[in-house]
Structures are given as structure tokens and as C-alpha cells.
Write a protein that holds these residues in place. Structure first.
Motif, PDB file in Angstrom:
ATOM      1  N   LEU A   1      -3.079  -5.756   9.526  1.00  0.00           N
ATOM      2  CA  LEU A   1      -4.197  -4.804   9.382  1.00  0.00           C
ATOM      3  C   LEU A   1      -5.092  -6.459  10.020  1.00  0.00           C
ATOM      4  O   LEU A   1      -6.535  -5.215  10.440  1.00  0.00           O
ATOM      5  N   LEU A   2      -5.639  -6.897   9.442  1.00  0.00           N
ATOM      6  CA  LEU A   2      -6.780  -7.573  10.332  1.00  0.00           C
ATOM      7  C   LEU A   2      -6.067  -9.460  10.699  1.00  0.00           C
ATOM      8  O   LEU A   2      -5.813  -9.734  10.285  1.00  0.00           O
ATOM      9  N   PRO A   3      -5.953  -9.275  11.997  1.00  0.00           N
ATOM     10  CA  PRO A   3      -5.834 -10.436  12.741  1.00  0.00           C
ATOM     11  C   PRO A   3      -5.650 -11.738  11.959  1.00  0.00           C
ATOM     12  O   PRO A   3      -7.586 -11.698  11.869  1.00  0.00           O
ATOM     13  N   LEU A   4      -5.072 -12.873  12.302  1.00  0.00           N
ATOM     14  CA  LEU A   4      -5.847 -14.078  11.618  1.00  0.00           C
ATOM     15  C   LEU A   4      -7.169 -13.843  12.018  1.00  0.00           C
ATOM     16  O   LEU A   4      -7.004 -14.855  13.655  1.00  0.00           O
ATOM     17  N   ALA A   5      -8.238 -14.188  11.296  1.00  0.00           N
ATOM     18  CA  ALA A   5      -9.649 -14.293  11.666  1.00  0.00           C
ATOM     19  C   ALA A   5     -10.265 -15.628  11.002  1.00  0.00           C
ATOM     20  O   ALA A   5     -10.135 -16.226   9.925  1.00  0.00           O
ATOM     21  N   ASP A   6     -11.947 -15.357  11.643  1.00  0.00           N
ATOM     22  CA  ASP A   6     -12.224 -16.586  10.983  1.00  0.00           C
ATOM     23  C   ASP A   6     -13.715 -15.886  10.644  1.00  0.00           C
ATOM     24  O   ASP A   6     -14.240 -14.637  11.186  1.00  0.00           O
TER      25      ASP A   6
ATOM     26  N   GLU B   1       0.855  -1.775  -0.484  1.00  0.00           N
ATOM     27  CA  GLU B   1       0.281  -0.205  -0.070  1.00  0.00           C
ATOM     28  C   GLU B   1       0.757   1.312  -0.164  1.00  0.00           C
ATOM     29  O   GLU B   1       0.735   2.452   0.848  1.00  0.00           O
ATOM     30  N   SER B   2       1.821   1.431  -0.846  1.00  0.00           N
ATOM     31  CA  SER B   2       2.374   1.757  -1.097  1.00  0.00           C
ATOM     32  C   SER B   2       2.481   3.024  -2.022  1.00  0.00           C
ATOM     33  O   SER B   2       1.462   3.157  -2.125  1.00  0.00           O
ATOM     34  N   TRP B   3       2.327   4.521  -1.858  1.00  0.00           N
ATOM     35  CA  TRP B   3       1.678   5.456  -2.684  1.00  0.00           C
ATOM     36  C   TRP B   3       1.352   5.297  -3.529  1.00  0.00           C
ATOM     37  O   TRP B   3       0.178   5.652  -4.429  1.00  0.00           O
ATOM     38  N   SER B   4       2.020   4.666  -4.966  1.00  0.00           N
ATOM     39  CA  SER B   4       1.985   4.248  -5.441  1.00  0.00           C
ATOM     40  C   SER B   4       1.432   3.197  -6.320  1.00  0.00           C
ATOM     41  O   SER B   4       0.481   3.126  -7.076  1.00  0.00           O
ATOM     42  N   MET B   5       0.217   2.858  -5.191  1.00  0.00           N
ATOM     43  CA  MET B   5      -0.740   2.392  -5.063  1.00  0.00           C
ATOM     44  C   MET B   5      -1.942   2.531  -5.438  1.00  0.00           C
ATOM     45  O   MET B   5      -3.090   2.064  -4.691  1.00  0.00           O
ATOM     46  N   GLU B   6      -1.632   4.182  -4.689  1.00  0.00           N
ATOM     47  CA  GLU B   6      -2.910   5.467  -4.473  1.00  0.00           C
ATOM     48  C   GLU B   6      -3.913   5.464  -5.519  1.00  0.00           C
ATOM     49  O   GLU B   6      -4.188   4.689  -7.010  1.00  0.00           O
ATOM     50  N   GLY B   7      -5.336   4.688  -5.208  1.00  0.00           N
ATOM     51  CA  GLY B   7      -6.480   5.352  -6.286  1.00  0.00           C
ATOM     52  C   GLY B   7      -6.986   4.087  -7.057  1.00  0.00           C
ATOM     53  O   GLY B   7      -6.910   2.738  -6.158  1.00  0.00           O
ATOM     54  N   PRO B   8      -8.363   4.614  -7.690  1.00  0.00           N
ATOM     55  CA  PRO B   8      -8.834   3.202  -8.384  1.00  0.00           C
ATOM     56  C   PRO B   8      -8.225   2.414  -8.933  1.00  0.00           C
ATOM     57  O   PRO B   8      -8.459   1.150  -9.287  1.00  0.00           O
ATOM     58  N   ASP B   9      -7.164   2.228  -9.101  1.00  0.00           N
ATOM     59  CA  ASP B   9      -6.318   1.799  -9.811  1.00  0.00           C
ATOM     60  C   ASP B   9      -5.167   0.713  -8.826  1.00  0.00           C
ATOM     61  O   ASP B   9      -4.507   0.280  -9.164  1.00  0.00           O
ATOM     62  N   GLY B  10      -5.524   1.120  -7.473  1.00  0.00           N
ATOM     63  CA  GLY B  10      -4.117   0.351  -6.797  1.00  0.00           C
ATOM     64  C   GLY B  10      -5.155   0.399  -5.899  1.00  0.00           C
ATOM     65  O   GLY B  10      -6.442  -1.003  -6.229  1.00  0.00           O
ATOM     66  N   VAL B  11      -5.175   0.076  -3.973  1.00  0.00           N
ATOM     67  CA  VAL B  11      -6.058  -0.201  -2.927  1.00  0.00           C
ATOM     68  C   VAL B  11      -7.441  -0.291  -3.241  1.00  0.00           C
ATOM     69  O   VAL B  11      -8.209  -0.900  -2.693  1.00  0.00           O
ATOM     70  N   ASP B  12      -8.070   0.987  -3.860  1.00  0.00           N
ATOM     71  CA  ASP B  12      -9.603   0.585  -3.230  1.00  0.00           C
ATOM     72  C   ASP B  12     -10.078  -0.423  -4.081  1.00  0.00           C
ATOM     73  O   ASP B  12     -10.938  -0.519  -4.497  1.00  0.00           O
ATOM     74  N   ALA B  13      -9.537  -1.071  -5.794  1.00  0.00           N
ATOM     75  CA  ALA B  13      -9.792  -2.018  -6.388  1.00  0.00           C
ATOM     76  C   ALA B  13     -10.302  -3.099  -5.253  1.00  0.00           C
ATOM     77  O   ALA B  13     -10.648  -3.630  -5.151  1.00  0.00           O
ATOM     78  N   ILE B  14      -8.938  -3.015  -4.625  1.00  0.00           N
ATOM     79  CA  ILE B  14      -8.254  -4.548  -3.936  1.00  0.00           C
ATOM     80  C   ILE B  14      -8.995  -4.290  -2.101  1.00  0.00           C
ATOM     81  O   ILE B  14     -10.737  -5.175  -2.043  1.00  0.00           O
ATOM     82  N   ASN B  15      -9.736  -2.955  -2.262  1.00  0.00           N
ATOM     83  CA  ASN B  15     -10.278  -2.885  -0.847  1.00  0.00           C
ATOM     84  C   ASN B  15     -11.768  -3.337  -1.615  1.00  0.00           C
ATOM     85  O   ASN B  15     -12.524  -3.966  -0.331  1.00  0.00           O
ATOM     86  N   GLY B  16     -12.383  -2.630  -2.667  1.00  0.00           N
ATOM     87  CA  GLY B  16     -13.651  -3.143  -3.136  1.00  0.00           C
ATOM     88  C   GLY B  16     -13.662  -4.741  -2.612  1.00  0.00           C
ATOM     89  O   GLY B  16     -15.186  -4.600  -3.120  1.00  0.00           O
TER      90      GLY B  16
ATOM     91  N   ALA C   1      -9.496  -1.643   5.630  1.00  0.00           N
ATOM     92  CA  ALA C   1      -9.085  -1.081   4.029  1.00  0.00           C
ATOM     93  C   ALA C   1      -8.196  -0.777   4.985  1.00  0.00           C
ATOM     94  O   ALA C   1      -7.178  -0.425   4.863  1.00  0.00           O
ATOM     95  N   MET C   2      -7.166  -0.883   2.965  1.00  0.00           N
ATOM     96  CA  MET C   2      -6.264  -0.343   2.517  1.00  0.00           C
ATOM     97  C   MET C   2      -6.160   1.153   2.317  1.00  0.00           C
ATOM     98  O   MET C   2      -6.567   1.494   1.708  1.00  0.00           O
ATOM     99  N   SER C   3      -5.065   1.873   2.869  1.00  0.00           N
ATOM    100  CA  SER C   3      -4.831   3.065   2.478  1.00  0.00           C
ATOM    101  C   SER C   3      -3.353   3.596   1.924  1.00  0.00           C
ATOM    102  O   SER C   3      -2.881   3.033   2.525  1.00  0.00           O
ATOM    103  N   ALA C   4      -2.970   4.037   0.224  1.00  0.00           N
ATOM    104  CA  ALA C   4      -1.776   4.192   0.070  1.00  0.00           C
ATOM    105  C   ALA C   4      -1.743   5.811   0.701  1.00  0.00           C
ATOM    106  O   ALA C   4      -1.513   6.568   0.458  1.00  0.00           O
ATOM    107  N   ASN C   5       0.251   4.897   1.382  1.00  0.00           N
ATOM    108  CA  ASN C   5       1.054   5.821   1.175  1.00  0.00           C
ATOM    109  C   ASN C   5       2.248   5.588   1.450  1.00  0.00           C
ATOM    110  O   ASN C   5       2.416   4.784   1.642  1.00  0.00           O
TER     111      ASN C   5
END
Lengths: 316, 224
Positions: free
Chosen positions: B62-67, B14-29, B76-80
Motif C-alpha cells: 500500500l505504501l512502498p518503503l518510504a522516508d 484488511e479482510s471484510w471482518s476488519m471493516e468499520g470503526p472497530d477495524g481498519v478505520d481505527a488504524i487509518n485514524g 488508507a486501508m479498506s476492508a473486504n
């Protein structure tokens, strides 16, 4: 729909809704009067639902139950399709089988459990074949056979493997597609001295247990893997007949010989499951009936969705 | 009461280059889809566990191992920030170690963990990350995970090949970036579903891996 029709067995004052509740209680369907086998750790409610019938050449029923009450020996066998195969409409890959044979002039029981290897497309055939060929091989044992044959079982395993390979070639299938474990016992039905001699043959991770003094003890348990990652690899027929292991012993009154697939032995690592089975099966004066035995194996435990099969032999 | 558990780790850049709809937003979705599909499948829900580790020049669980069937929200992920691999591999090793120990302590039977690793850039710590990575794949560590690695956008295919232990995938531009990331998430979902349900070649539950992922070219992993 009136709630009256959904709960026909209850008197009025028990099902009448209570004012002030927010969510209605789930309807109790008439079928729920059946007492379900135990459930451990709240498995997913849809888990045991058989959503289809398997598309396979020959019928593979969801469940097989069998048994016999000899004068001094009671045997029960059950093979239940696992929750996963039920959910996906796939065939049960485990097999169980019971046969009477004549050995060294006396009556004997052949009991087997085979666990078809999960990923192999014909392993349900393989597990049934391994049981059938085992019986053929036992029937070929010589007249002067003694209850000290365990070394000879190495040859028996080889012959079973060879017969399975021949079957595969005749049906134009890769032999490995039949891969299955096998655990089998030959048990004396009516011994003169009251102790039933038995011999067990195993290939792969399907174990055998002795229930004595209320405790299930596994014969030759595997070493637990270091670091604790579950090792799912197993030896199987027809590929590894040389991996055969054998044990002999005898059953006294009140003792039980148990053979099973890992669909039972894996959840049995939990004390609750093991203790429940021990309690049910220790009552040797009153072994479970055939249907009851199947019900006992029908317990549900979260994450254990494999086919589950077992044979129990009670000496009485 | 013991359970059989197959732990999955999504390790995502989730570095800055993963910002926006072509990055973390797509995975968050896609994460709610993952949550829904896994939670509604009884076979999978009962035996897989899921963890999200995100990283830039830092790394966090971000999410500890969960059922997943017990979760009501997903993070959600957030790029920077920049991109470093050493930190995230150190965190991955310690997280898996703790998770497996805890599961074992609770009496569970644990299967080999699976890692889905995705990065879109070159690590800034190119000289140092190998040491941390070697600890993750250490053959003497019994809980070492199977790793599938995905190279996205600017990520170096050669580096991704080194990271994968079973298979690597490289973004090939045949799909738009957002679609390719959705395919990545779908491949993760399918792998979880099939791993939870199909027996492995040896008869037990094992990792079911995608052969191909739309938008990516499959490359064999370097033998480790």
C-alpha cells in the motif's frame, strides 16, 4: 520585529524584500555568520540541537578537544556528542585521552579512543575508565620494554578489564554496564631515525587507520557481512579482553595515524566524507589547529547521529 | 552518500471482518499520527523507513518503503475479502528482498528489518501458508526480519505465536476494539521512535520492542 535587526551585517540592498514573493525567506540570525562544518544529504534541521544537559553524577561535557605540537609530532583529539544524545539530553558515551609517558627511556605519547556501548547506562564512565587504566598499564611496562611489544598487549587488555571490573564492584554496578570498546596507540615522540614507531591495541569495533599518500587505510578491516545487513554487535571491555587485536608500524614524515569511534568510521564509508577528511589531513606541513580539528569532526550526515571521536597523530 | 537505515513493515489484515470503526478505520485514524510523530523527530526521521502491506485473500504494497519525512500523504486501508497468509508472506519476502537490495545498491547500511503483523481472523489457506512463512524467516536469508505479531478479535493465538519471531500479543477484551487498535498503532510508533534512538544491547541500533501493549496479552513467540 524589523528585518533590519535580524540581518545586521548586510547592506540595505541585499536584504530589502523583493515585491511579489509569496513566502518570506527564513530570517538569518546573527549566529549564522559562523561557518558550519559540512552537511551531507540534508539531515533534519533539529537533529543537532542539544535540548538538555545530561543528568549524570559527574559533568560529561558535550565536546572535548585536546592536542599538542611536539617538535616532530602533532596530535589532535576530539570527542563530540552525537546528534542523538544531544537531542535527548543524554551524555556523550565516547571518550578520548592523550598522555605523555616515558617508555624505554624515551618520550612516548599514549592516545586512546573508547566508545561506550549504546544501551549500557554507565558506558560513558566505562569509556573514560578504559582510557585511564590503559595509561596506568602502559606506565607499568618494564624498563627493558621494546617497540616489539604487541604480544604483551593481550595481558594489558586483561589488566584493564580486571581494573574495570574492580571499579564496578566498588561502585556496586554490574561490570557489563561499563561496556566500551577501546582503540589505543603508543607512539614514539622523538625517534633517532626520524620514523616514529607505534603500537596499536584494539578491542571492539573502533578502528585505526594510516593516512599515507592521501589515502586512509584501515588496519585489519572487518570482513563485510554477507548479504549486507549491518552487524552492530561488537566486542567490548571488560567482557572480552581476549578479543584484543594489535598492530605495529612506524610513521614517516607526512603520514598520519588515526584512531576513531564508529561514529566516524560509519559515515566514512561514504566517499564524500572520506575524501574530505583525507584532503584536510593530508596537509602534514600544516595540521589543523585544535579548534579546527573539532570543527572538521563536526560535520553532519543524515542518519549518522552517534557520538564521534578521533585522534590524529601527524609525523612532521 | 551512505545512510544507516532501519526499515519497518506494517503488515495489516484488511479482510471484510476488519471493516468499520472497530477495524481498519481505527488504524487509518492513527496513520497520520505515525506520520507526524516520526516526521517531527529528527533522530528517527533520518534513519527509519516505513512500508505498509495490506492483505485479505490478496496482498498489496500500500505504501512502498518510504522516508516518512518526505511523504505528504498516507494511503488508507479498506476492508473486504477473505483472509490468506500465504500470499502476504510471499509478498513480504519479495518486498524486503527488493527493498534491501535497492538500499544496498544506493550505498546504504541496512539494519535488520522489523515487521508488525496484525490479523483478526483465521487464514483460509491453513494448509499452505507455512511454506511461504518459512521463506520469510529462513535463517540462511540475511535480511530475514524480526516479527512482532498481534492477534485481534477472532485470530488464533496459536497461529500468531507461530508467526512472531520475537513477541506476540493477543487482544484480551480489556479495551474496546477501536482503543486496542489505537494502542497497537501507538506501540508501533513507540517502537520506531525508540529503535531509531536507543542503542541495542550490543551497542548498535536494534529493534526496540514493547513488553506490553494495553488491550493485549503478551505471549512469548514460539522459538524458531
Amino acid at each position: 520585529m524589523s528585518s533590519e535587526r535580524l540581518v545586521p551585517d548586510r547592506p540595505d540592498d541585499e536584504w530589502r524584500p523583493v515585491l511579489g514573493t509569496v513566502a518570506p525567506a527564513p530570517p538569518q540570525l546573527p549566529g549564522e555568520v559562523f561557518e558550519h562544518p559540512p552537511s551531507y544529504r540534508n539531515p533534519h534541521p533539529m537533529g543537532g540541537v542539544p535540548r538538555g544537559l545530561p543528568r549524570s553524577d559527574e559533568a560529561v561535557p558535550d565536546t572535548v578537544l585536546d592536542g599538542a605540537d611536539f617538535e616532530r609530532l602533532v596530535v589532535r583529539a576530539a570527542s563530540l556528542r552525537g546528534d542523538e544524545h544531544r537531542y535527548y539530553g543524554e551524555p556523550r558515551q565516547d571518550s578520548v585521552a592523550l598522555w605523555p609517558v616515558t617508555l624505554a627511556g624515551g618520550d612516548a605519547l599514549v592516545a586512546c579512543v573508547a566508545d561506550g556501548v549504546g544501551s549500557q547506562p554507565n558506558s560513558h564512565r566505562g569509556s573514560a575508565l578504559a582510557c585511564a587504566y590503559l595509561r596506568e598499564e602502559v606506565e607499568k611496562l618494564p624498563k627493558d620494554w621494546t617497540w616489539d611489544h604487541v604480544d604483551g598487549f593481550a595481558a594489558t587488555a586483561r589488566w584493564i578489564a580486571m581494573a574495570m571490573e574492580n571499579w564496578a564492584h566498588r561502585h556496586d554496578l554490574p561490570p557489563a554496564s561499563l561496556s566500551t570498546t577501546l582503540v589505543a596507540a603508543v607512539v614514539e615522540v622523538a625517534p633517532a631515525d626520524g620514523r616514529h614507531r607505534f603500537e596499536v591495541l584494539r578491542v571492539g569495533d573502533s578502528p585505526a587507520y594510516l593516512l599515507r599518500n592521501g589515502e586512509l587505510t584501515e588496519f585489519a578491516p572487518p570482513r563485510s557481512s554477507e548479504g549486507g545487513i549491518l552487524d552492530t554487535a561488537t566486542d567490548a571491555l571488560p567482557s572480552h579482553p581476549s578479543a584484543v587485536r594489535t598492530v605495529k608500524g612506524d610513521l614517516g614524515k607526512g603520514e598520519v595515524l588515526m584512531l576513531c569511534s564508529d561514529g566516524l568510521s560509519n559515515p566514512m564509508r561514504s566517499d564524500e566524507v572520506r575524501a574530505q577528511l583525507q584532503e584536510w589531513w593530508t596537509r602534514s606541513d600544516e595540521p589543523p589547529g585544535i579548534l579546527e580539528f573539532g570543527w572538521q569532526l563536526g560535520f553532519r550526515a543524515k542518519s549518522f547521529g552517534d557520538d564521534r571521536s578521533a585522534v590524529c597523530v601527524w609525523a612532521r | 552518500m551512505s545512510e544507516q537505515v532501519l526499515p519497518f513493515y506494517l503488515v495489516c489484515d484488511e479482510s471484510w471482518s476488519m471493516e468499520g470503526p472497530d477495524g481498519v478505520d481505527a488504524i487509518n485514524g492513527c496513520l497520520p499520527d505515525l506520520h507526524r510523530e516520526i516526521g517531527s523527530n529528527p533522530v528517527v526521521a533520518d534513519k527509519t523507513r516505513f512500508c505498509i502491506i495490506s492483505f485479505n485473500h490478496e496482498a498489496q504494497v500500500l505504501l512502498p518503503l518510504a522516508d516518512l519525512s518526505e511523504l505528504t500523504t498516507m494511503p488508507a486501508m479498506s476492508a473486504n475479502g477473505g483472509t490468506e497468509y500465504g500470499t502476504v508472506f510471499n509478498l513480504l519476502r519479495s518486498t524486503i528482498e527488493q527493498d534491501v537490495a535497492r538500499l544496498k545498491q544506493d550505498g546504504h547500511q541496512v539494519l535488520r528489518p522489523a515487521v508488525f503483523f496484525l490479523s483478526d481472523g483465521q487464514p483460509n489457506d491453513s494448509a499452505d501458508w507455512h511454506v511461504a512463512y518459512q521463506r520469510v524467516i529462513d535463517p540462511s536469508w540475511s535480511a530475514r526480519p524480526n516479527i512482532l505479531a498481534f492477534a485481534f478479535n477472532e485470530a488464533d493465538e496459536g497461529i500468531i505465536k507461530q508467526i512472531a519471531t520475537v513477541r506476540a500479543f493477543s487482544y484480551n477484551g480489556t479495551l474496546k476494539p477501536a482503543q486496542a487498535l489505537q494502542e497497537f498503532a501507538q506501540s508501533l510508533i513507540r517502537s520506531i521512535v525508540r529503535s531509531g534512538t536507543s542503542g541495542g544491547a550490543d551497542g548498535g541500533m536494534t529493534l526496540a520492542m514493547p513488553d506490553t501493549v494495553p488491550g493485549f496479552t503478551t505471549i512469548p513467540a514460539d522459538v524458531v
